[in-house]
Motif scaffolding. Structure first.
Motif, short mmCIF file in Angstrom:
data_model
loop_
_atom_site.label_atom_id
_atom_site.label_comp_id
_atom_site.label_asym_id
_atom_site.label_seq_id
_atom_site.Cartn_x
_atom_site.Cartn_y
_atom_site.Cartn_z
N THR A 109 -85.17 0.27 71.59
CA THR A 109 -84.71 1.63 71.38
C THR A 109 -85.39 2.48 72.43
N THR A 110 -84.58 3.18 73.25
CA THR A 110 -85.12 3.87 74.41
C THR A 110 -85.07 5.38 74.26
N SER A 111 -85.80 6.05 75.14
CA SER A 111 -85.78 7.51 75.22
C SER A 111 -85.70 7.91 76.69
N GLY A 112 -84.90 8.93 76.97
CA GLY A 112 -84.87 9.49 78.32
C GLY A 112 -84.01 8.75 79.32
N VAL A 113 -83.13 7.87 78.86
CA VAL A 113 -82.24 7.15 79.77
C VAL A 113 -80.85 7.11 79.16
N ASP A 114 -79.83 7.39 79.97
CA ASP A 114 -78.44 7.40 79.52
C ASP A 114 -77.89 5.98 79.62
N VAL A 115 -77.94 5.27 78.52
CA VAL A 115 -77.55 3.86 78.53
C VAL A 115 -76.06 3.70 78.81
N THR A 116 -75.22 4.57 78.28
CA THR A 116 -73.77 4.45 78.47
C THR A 116 -73.39 4.55 79.93
N HIS A 117 -74.12 5.36 80.71
CA HIS A 117 -73.80 5.53 82.12
C HIS A 117 -74.64 4.65 83.03
N CYS A 118 -75.33 3.69 82.45
CA CYS A 118 -76.02 2.67 83.24
C CYS A 118 -74.98 1.81 83.97
N LEU A 119 -75.20 1.52 85.24
CA LEU A 119 -74.26 0.72 86.03
C LEU A 119 -74.42 -0.77 85.73
N ILE A 120 -73.30 -1.48 85.74
CA ILE A 120 -73.37 -2.94 85.67
C ILE A 120 -74.12 -3.46 86.89
N GLY A 121 -75.15 -4.24 86.65
CA GLY A 121 -75.99 -4.73 87.75
C GLY A 121 -77.21 -3.87 88.01
N GLU A 122 -77.32 -2.72 87.34
CA GLU A 122 -78.52 -1.89 87.47
C GLU A 122 -79.72 -2.64 86.92
N ARG A 123 -80.85 -2.51 87.60
CA ARG A 123 -82.05 -3.23 87.19
C ARG A 123 -83.15 -2.27 86.77
N TRP A 124 -83.78 -2.62 85.65
CA TRP A 124 -84.88 -1.84 85.11
C TRP A 124 -86.17 -2.65 85.16
N SER A 125 -87.23 -2.04 85.66
CA SER A 125 -88.57 -2.57 85.52
C SER A 125 -89.20 -1.89 84.31
N ILE A 126 -89.71 -2.67 83.38
CA ILE A 126 -90.20 -2.12 82.12
C ILE A 126 -91.66 -2.52 81.91
N GLY A 127 -92.53 -1.51 81.84
CA GLY A 127 -93.93 -1.76 81.54
C GLY A 127 -94.70 -2.38 82.69
N PRO A 128 -95.96 -2.71 82.44
CA PRO A 128 -96.85 -3.19 83.51
C PRO A 128 -96.89 -4.70 83.68
N ASP A 129 -96.12 -5.45 82.88
CA ASP A 129 -96.30 -6.90 82.87
C ASP A 129 -95.21 -7.67 83.62
N GLY A 130 -94.42 -6.95 84.43
CA GLY A 130 -93.47 -7.62 85.31
C GLY A 130 -92.08 -7.82 84.77
N LEU A 131 -91.75 -7.30 83.58
CA LEU A 131 -90.42 -7.50 83.01
C LEU A 131 -89.37 -6.73 83.81
N VAL A 132 -88.33 -7.43 84.23
CA VAL A 132 -87.19 -6.82 84.91
C VAL A 132 -85.91 -7.28 84.22
N LEU A 133 -85.07 -6.31 83.83
CA LEU A 133 -83.80 -6.59 83.17
C LEU A 133 -82.65 -6.06 84.01
N GLU A 134 -81.48 -6.70 83.87
CA GLU A 134 -80.28 -6.31 84.61
C GLU A 134 -79.13 -6.09 83.64
N ALA A 135 -78.49 -4.92 83.72
CA ALA A 135 -77.39 -4.57 82.82
C ALA A 135 -76.17 -5.43 83.09
N THR A 136 -75.59 -5.98 82.01
CA THR A 136 -74.44 -6.89 82.18
C THR A 136 -73.16 -6.40 81.52
N SER A 137 -73.25 -5.78 80.34
CA SER A 137 -72.03 -5.51 79.58
C SER A 137 -72.34 -4.63 78.37
N PRO A 138 -71.30 -4.01 77.79
CA PRO A 138 -71.50 -3.25 76.57
C PRO A 138 -71.44 -4.14 75.34
#
Length: 225
Positions: free
Chosen positions: A95-124
Protein backbone atom coordinates in the motif's frame (compact mmCIF):
# COMPACT_ATOMS: atom_id res chain seq x y z
CA UNK A 1 7.80 11.73 -1.16
CA UNK A 2 6.55 8.45 -2.60
CA UNK A 3 6.76 5.67 -0.06
CA UNK A 4 5.47 2.31 1.09
CA UNK A 5 2.89 2.73 3.84
CA UNK A 6 2.57 -0.96 4.63
CA UNK A 7 3.81 -4.30 3.32
CA UNK A 8 0.94 -6.79 3.37
CA UNK A 9 0.83 -10.57 3.23
CA UNK A 10 -1.62 -13.39 3.85
CA UNK A 11 0.14 -15.83 6.13
CA UNK A 12 -2.96 -18.04 6.23
CA UNK A 13 -5.49 -18.45 3.39
CA UNK A 14 -9.19 -17.90 4.07
CA UNK A 15 -12.15 -19.97 2.92
CA UNK A 16 -14.91 -18.09 1.08
CA UNK A 17 -17.49 -20.78 0.49
CA UNK A 18 -15.91 -23.03 -2.13
CA UNK A 19 -13.09 -20.53 -2.69
CA UNK A 20 -9.74 -20.73 -0.91
CA UNK A 21 -7.84 -17.48 -1.25
CA UNK A 22 -4.89 -15.45 -0.05
CA UNK A 23 -6.68 -12.13 -0.56
CA UNK A 24 -6.84 -11.42 3.19
CA UNK A 25 -3.53 -9.59 3.39
CA UNK A 26 -2.49 -7.89 6.62
CA UNK A 27 0.27 -5.32 7.25
CA UNK A 28 3.50 -6.87 8.47
CA UNK A 29 5.38 -5.39 11.41
CA UNK A 30 8.59 -6.89 10.01
CA UNK A 31 10.45 -6.40 6.72
CA UNK A 32 9.48 -8.98 4.11
CA UNK A 33 11.71 -10.47 1.44
CA UNK A 34 10.71 -10.27 -2.20
CA UNK A 35 12.12 -13.28 -4.01
CA UNK A 36 13.48 -13.11 -7.58
CA UNK A 37 12.28 -14.92 -10.70
CA UNK A 38 13.55 -18.43 -11.03
CA UNK A 39 12.30 -22.01 -10.68
CA UNK A 40 8.65 -21.88 -9.68
CA UNK A 41 8.35 -22.64 -5.98
CA UNK A 42 5.16 -24.62 -5.59
CA UNK A 43 3.89 -23.00 -8.79
CA UNK A 44 4.21 -19.48 -7.37
CA UNK A 45 7.27 -18.02 -9.07
CA UNK A 46 8.69 -14.82 -7.58
CA UNK A 47 6.89 -12.67 -5.02
CA UNK A 48 6.64 -11.80 -1.35
CA UNK A 49 7.98 -14.49 0.97
CA UNK A 50 5.33 -15.53 3.49
CA UNK A 51 2.40 -14.55 1.30
CA UNK A 52 -0.26 -17.09 0.26
CA UNK A 53 -1.19 -17.61 -3.38
CA UNK A 54 -3.89 -20.26 -3.69
CA UNK A 55 -4.74 -20.18 -7.40
CA UNK A 56 -1.40 -20.12 -9.21
CA UNK A 57 -3.15 -20.26 -12.59
CA UNK A 58 -4.59 -16.76 -12.20
CA UNK A 59 -2.55 -15.22 -9.38
CA UNK A 60 1.12 -14.85 -8.59
CA UNK A 61 3.87 -15.82 -10.99
CA UNK A 62 6.75 -13.70 -12.21
CA UNK A 63 4.62 -11.11 -14.07
CA UNK A 64 2.28 -10.67 -11.09
CA UNK A 65 4.85 -11.03 -8.32
CA UNK A 66 3.84 -7.92 -6.35
CA UNK A 67 0.46 -6.16 -6.38
CA UNK A 68 0.45 -2.45 -5.51
CA UNK A 69 -2.46 -0.19 -4.59
CA UNK A 70 -2.34 3.47 -3.60
CA UNK A 71 -3.70 4.60 -0.25
CA UNK A 72 -5.08 7.68 -2.01
CA UNK A 73 -7.25 5.39 -4.16
CA UNK A 74 -8.32 3.34 -1.15
CA UNK A 75 -9.34 6.60 0.55
CA UNK A 76 -11.47 7.55 -2.47
CA UNK A 77 -13.18 4.14 -2.33
CA UNK A 78 -13.62 4.48 1.41
CA UNK A 79 -15.46 7.77 0.95
CA UNK A 80 -17.53 6.42 -1.90
CA UNK A 81 -18.53 3.21 -0.14
CA UNK A 82 -18.91 4.66 3.33
CA UNK A 83 -16.83 1.84 4.72
CA UNK A 84 -13.46 1.58 6.42
CA UNK A 85 -10.87 0.06 4.09
CA UNK A 86 -7.69 -1.06 5.80
CA UNK A 87 -4.34 -1.38 4.06
CA UNK A 88 -4.19 -4.75 2.29
CA UNK A 89 -7.95 -5.19 1.99
CA UNK A 90 -7.82 -5.20 -1.82
CA UNK A 91 -5.24 -7.98 -1.63
CA UNK A 92 -2.34 -5.65 -2.33
CA UNK A 93 1.17 -6.51 -1.20
CA UNK A 94 2.24 -2.87 -1.03
CA UNK A 95 0.00 0.00 0.00
CA UNK A 96 1.69 3.17 -1.22
CA UNK A 97 1.54 6.91 -0.62
CA UNK A 98 2.51 9.75 -2.93
CA UNK A 99 2.57 7.85 -6.22
CA UNK A 100 -0.12 7.70 -8.93
CA UNK A 101 -0.27 3.97 -9.56
CA UNK A 102 -2.92 4.20 -12.32
CA UNK A 103 -0.68 6.47 -14.40
CA UNK A 104 2.42 4.36 -13.88
CA UNK A 105 3.86 3.35 -17.28
CA UNK A 106 4.18 -0.27 -18.34
CA UNK A 107 7.88 -1.02 -17.93
CA UNK A 108 8.41 1.75 -15.36
CA UNK A 109 10.90 0.68 -12.71
CA UNK A 110 10.83 1.49 -9.02
CA UNK A 111 13.70 1.25 -6.58
CA UNK A 112 12.23 0.63 -3.13
CA UNK A 113 14.09 1.07 0.13
CA UNK A 114 17.80 0.65 0.90
CA UNK A 115 18.15 -3.09 0.26
CA UNK A 116 18.28 -3.16 -3.53
CA UNK A 117 14.67 -4.07 -4.40
CA UNK A 118 13.72 -3.04 -7.95
CA UNK A 119 10.26 -3.70 -9.41
CA UNK A 120 8.92 -3.23 -12.95
CA UNK A 121 5.27 -2.46 -13.75
CA UNK A 122 3.66 -5.08 -15.98
CA UNK A 123 -0.14 -4.88 -15.98
CA UNK A 124 -3.30 -3.85 -14.13
CA UNK A 125 -5.32 -6.03 -11.81
CA UNK A 126 -8.54 -7.29 -13.40
CA UNK A 127 -11.34 -8.00 -10.92
CA UNK A 128 -12.52 -11.54 -10.27
CA UNK A 129 -15.23 -13.40 -8.37
CA UNK A 130 -12.93 -13.88 -5.37
CA UNK A 131 -12.45 -10.11 -5.06
CA UNK A 132 -16.21 -9.52 -5.19
CA UNK A 133 -16.99 -12.30 -2.70
CA UNK A 134 -14.31 -11.08 -0.31
CA UNK A 135 -15.67 -7.53 -0.14
CA UNK A 136 -19.31 -8.59 -0.18
CA UNK A 137 -20.44 -5.53 -2.16
CA UNK A 138 -23.34 -6.00 -4.58
CA UNK A 139 -22.29 -5.21 -8.15
CA UNK A 140 -18.67 -4.76 -7.11
CA UNK A 141 -17.11 -6.17 -10.30
CA UNK A 142 -18.96 -3.63 -12.44
CA UNK A 143 -18.34 -0.78 -10.00
CA UNK A 144 -14.62 -1.50 -9.78
CA UNK A 145 -14.30 -1.90 -13.55
CA UNK A 146 -16.06 1.35 -14.41
CA UNK A 147 -13.90 3.29 -11.98
CA UNK A 148 -10.77 2.10 -13.84
CA UNK A 149 -8.48 2.48 -10.81
CA UNK A 150 -7.16 -1.09 -10.77
CA UNK A 151 -3.81 -1.02 -9.03
CA UNK A 152 -0.72 -2.49 -10.67
CA UNK A 153 1.19 -5.74 -10.85
CA UNK A 154 4.99 -5.66 -10.86
CA UNK A 155 7.69 -8.18 -11.71
CA UNK A 156 10.91 -8.41 -9.70
CA UNK A 157 13.98 -7.03 -11.47
CA UNK A 158 16.22 -7.23 -8.41
CA UNK A 159 15.22 -8.96 -5.16
CA UNK A 160 15.43 -7.37 -1.76
CA UNK A 161 13.50 -6.67 1.40
CA UNK A 162 10.74 -4.10 1.84
CA UNK A 163 9.25 -2.52 4.94
CA UNK A 164 6.76 0.16 5.94
CA UNK A 165 8.25 3.61 5.36
CA UNK A 166 10.58 2.61 2.52
CA UNK A 167 11.06 5.32 -0.09
CA UNK A 168 9.97 4.69 -3.68
CA UNK A 169 12.16 6.17 -6.43
CA UNK A 170 11.21 5.93 -10.09
CA UNK A 171 14.52 5.02 -11.74
CA UNK A 172 13.29 4.34 -15.28
CA UNK A 173 10.35 5.44 -17.42
CA UNK A 174 9.95 4.09 -20.99
CA UNK A 175 9.30 6.51 -23.83
CA UNK A 176 5.81 5.24 -24.74
CA UNK A 177 2.57 6.46 -23.15
CA UNK A 178 0.96 3.16 -22.21
CA UNK A 179 -0.04 3.31 -18.57
CA UNK A 180 -1.60 0.84 -16.17
CA UNK A 181 -4.88 2.70 -16.72
CA UNK A 182 -4.55 2.49 -20.52
CA UNK A 183 -4.13 -1.28 -20.41
CA UNK A 184 -7.07 -1.69 -18.03
CA UNK A 185 -9.38 0.37 -20.23
CA UNK A 186 -8.26 -1.56 -23.31
CA UNK A 187 -8.85 -4.96 -21.72
CA UNK A 188 -12.04 -4.16 -19.82
CA UNK A 189 -13.79 -1.15 -21.35
CA UNK A 190 -12.43 -0.02 -24.74
CA UNK A 191 -11.19 -2.99 -26.82
CA UNK A 192 -10.39 -0.73 -29.76
CA UNK A 193 -7.41 0.44 -27.71
CA UNK A 194 -5.84 -3.02 -27.62
CA UNK A 195 -3.67 -2.64 -30.76
CA UNK A 196 -2.11 0.52 -29.31
CA UNK A 197 -0.61 -1.52 -26.46
CA UNK A 198 1.98 -3.19 -28.67
CA UNK A 199 4.59 -0.50 -28.02
CA UNK A 200 4.81 -1.60 -24.38
CA UNK A 201 7.44 -4.35 -24.48
CA UNK A 202 7.20 -5.07 -20.75
CA UNK A 203 3.62 -6.37 -20.95
CA UNK A 204 3.12 -10.01 -19.93
CA UNK A 205 3.10 -12.50 -22.78
CA UNK A 206 -0.59 -13.32 -22.33
CA UNK A 207 -1.54 -9.68 -22.97
CA UNK A 208 0.81 -9.47 -25.95
CA UNK A 209 -1.04 -12.45 -27.41
CA UNK A 210 -4.36 -10.61 -26.99
CA UNK A 211 -2.86 -7.64 -28.82
CA UNK A 212 -1.76 -9.88 -31.68
CA UNK A 213 -5.15 -11.60 -31.93
CA UNK A 214 -7.06 -8.33 -31.91
CA UNK A 215 -4.79 -6.83 -34.55
CA UNK A 216 -5.15 -9.92 -36.74
CA UNK A 217 -8.96 -9.81 -36.55
CA UNK A 218 -8.86 -6.16 -37.54
CA UNK A 219 -6.72 -7.04 -40.53
CA UNK A 220 -4.01 -4.56 -39.61
CA UNK A 221 -0.57 -5.01 -38.07
CA UNK A 222 -0.12 -4.14 -34.42
CA UNK A 223 1.19 -0.64 -33.88
CA UNK A 224 4.95 -0.53 -33.92
CA UNK A 225 5.34 -3.62 -36.17
Amino acid sequence: MASVLTVNAAATPVELGALRTGIDKRPSAQPLTVRPPGPRRGGLGSGVVGDSVCNARHHGGDDQAVYVYAREDLDAWQNRLGRNLTNGIFGENLTTSGVDVTHCLIGERWSIGPDGLVLEATSPRTPCKTFSTWLGIAGWLKTFTLAAVPGAYFRVVAPGTVRAGDRIDVIYRPDHGVTIGTVFRALMLEPDLIPTLSVADALPEKIKQQVDRRSSRAGTPAEGT
